[in-house]
Design a protein around this motif. Structure first.
Motif, short mmCIF file in Angstrom:
data_model
loop_
_atom_site.label_atom_id
_atom_site.label_comp_id
_atom_site.label_asym_id
_atom_site.label_seq_id
_atom_site.Cartn_x
_atom_site.Cartn_y
_atom_site.Cartn_z
N ILE A 74 0.65 -1.71 -0.05
CA ILE A 74 0.04 -0.01 0.25
C ILE A 74 0.73 1.47 0.25
O ILE A 74 0.82 2.05 -0.45
N ILE A 75 1.82 1.56 0.77
CA ILE A 75 2.94 2.53 0.79
C ILE A 75 3.62 2.73 -0.80
O ILE A 75 3.66 3.45 -0.81
N ARG A 76 4.04 1.69 -1.26
CA ARG A 76 4.55 1.41 -2.19
C ARG A 76 4.32 2.12 -3.40
O ARG A 76 4.42 2.63 -4.34
N ASP A 77 2.29 1.63 -3.70
CA ASP A 77 1.64 2.43 -4.42
C ASP A 77 1.15 3.80 -4.41
O ASP A 77 1.11 4.57 -5.54
N LEU A 101 10.95 -3.35 5.38
CA LEU A 101 10.93 -4.53 3.65
C LEU A 101 11.04 -3.65 2.62
O LEU A 101 11.12 -3.66 1.36
N LEU A 102 10.26 -2.10 2.49
CA LEU A 102 10.46 -0.89 1.94
C LEU A 102 11.65 -1.35 0.87
O LEU A 102 12.32 -1.15 -0.18
N THR A 103 13.14 -1.34 2.05
CA THR A 103 14.46 -0.65 1.77
C THR A 103 14.76 -2.11 1.87
O THR A 103 15.81 -2.00 0.67
N TYR A 105 13.87 -5.59 1.23
CA TYR A 105 13.35 -7.02 0.45
C TYR A 105 12.77 -5.76 -1.14
O TYR A 105 13.61 -6.46 -2.24
N TYR A 106 11.88 -5.22 -0.87
CA TYR A 106 11.53 -4.77 -1.76
C TYR A 106 12.60 -3.11 -3.21
O TYR A 106 12.68 -3.15 -3.96
N LYS A 107 13.69 -3.30 -2.33
CA LYS A 107 14.89 -2.19 -2.74
C LYS A 107 14.37 -0.65 -3.19
O LYS A 107 14.71 -0.41 -4.05
N GLU A 108 13.14 -0.65 -2.45
CA GLU A 108 12.81 1.25 -2.96
C GLU A 108 14.00 1.92 -2.49
O GLU A 108 14.77 1.36 -1.48
N LYS A 109 13.90 2.99 -3.60
CA LYS A 109 14.80 3.37 -3.57
C LYS A 109 13.99 4.51 -2.31
O LYS A 109 13.42 5.43 -2.70
N ILE A 110 15.49 4.80 -1.32
CA ILE A 110 14.34 5.93 -0.09
C ILE A 110 16.16 6.49 0.34
O ILE A 110 17.46 5.93 0.51
N GLU A 194 20.72 -0.31 2.27
CA GLU A 194 21.44 0.54 1.84
C GLU A 194 21.27 2.17 2.04
O GLU A 194 22.47 2.96 1.71
N SER A 195 20.80 2.51 2.81
CA SER A 195 19.99 3.45 2.54
C SER A 195 20.82 4.44 4.33
O SER A 195 20.57 3.09 5.16
#
Length: 257
Positions: A74-77, A101-103, A105-110, A194-195
């Motif tokens: 939901i946050i990714r969307d 999980l954002l950073t 697992y899903y490797k979102e750019k944060i 990685e952030s």
């Protein structure tokens, strides 16, 4: 304001008009308002978003159970649809599960992570907790043989005796979702973050003990840990000015150096 996606209707608030964005991920429950002081401190230098998760505050719960992966998606969307790129994340308690999980697992750019007394590490159960759970499961099994009209009353009495404080305040349609969330051990993903990360922790935190903070600090390569000796699980509320100053220093210096 509301963000609508699939069968979710997510209430959120937005403050400030700066180019750099902060997303605050609050803890479990209706805790969005506990960040008012910090938001007022940061909104002059950042655009700040904060949400109510499904089932809390002004966001209704959908007609199905959720997992921590559902909450994270939901946050990714939300980030994608709002065109929020490379945000700063401030997360407390349950919000830390999502941030992990954002950073990791899903490797979102944060851009940066600020993790305050976060949850997500499954610890070995103390003998008294293990025994308590065994007794609960035994007594719960009795529910199957009770008359239908007594089952719910019996179940509610068990929750009152054995349930955690978070579990007790939930509407019954969220019981399974709560179980889904707490069963996930997210330790594995920490080393993939990685952030640049700042950890803020209360030394007297009983919900997410200080040993969790030290473990996370070791697992996240680019991280620093600040401990408040007299604070508990809501360290940012107990020391609002100190927390705001530390966060501002951590963020402003990064963008001015």
């Amino acid at each position: 304001m509301y963000y609508n996606k699939d069968d979710y209707s997510i209430y959120y608030e937005k403050y400030g008009k700066s180019e750099k964005t902060i997303l605050i991920l609050p803890g479990w429950g209706n805790t969005r308002k506990t960040f008012d002081y910090l938001i007022n401190w940061l909104k002059n230098n950042f655009t700040v978003y904060i949400i109510d998760y499904p089932g809390f505050g002004n966001s209704p719960f959908p007609n199905h159970n959720l997992t921590i992966y559902d909450y994270t998606n939901i946050i990714r969307d939300f980030l994608t649809d709002k065109k929020i790129i490379n945000p700063i994340i401030i997360a407390h308690s349950f919000g830390g599960r999502i941030a992990t999980l954002l950073t990791g697992y899903y490797k979102e750019k944060i851009d940066k992570l600020i993790l305050i007394d976060i949850a997500g590490i499954k610890r070995k159960k103390a003998p008294r907790i293990w025994l308590k759970e065994k007794i609960y499961k035994l007594l719960k099994s009795i529910k199957k043989i009770l008359p239908k009209k007594l089952k719910e009353t019996y179940h509610q009495k068990l929750i009152k005796i054995f349930g955690s404080s978070d579990y007790k305040v939930l509407p019954k349609e969220m019981y399974q979702t709560f179980q889904n969330v707490i069963k996930e051990d997210l330790k594995y993903y920490l080393s993939y973050i990685e952030s640049e990360t700042l950890l803020i922790w209360g030394k007297k935190d009983k919900d997410t003990p200080i040993k969790d903070a030290r473990y996370i600090n070791k697992k996240i390569r680019d991280s620093a840990l600040i401990i408040y000796p007299e604070a508990d699980h809501f360290s940012y509320l107990e020391y609002p000015i100190l927390t705001a100053n530390i966060i501002e220093e951590f963020l402003i210096n990064k963008h001015t150096n």
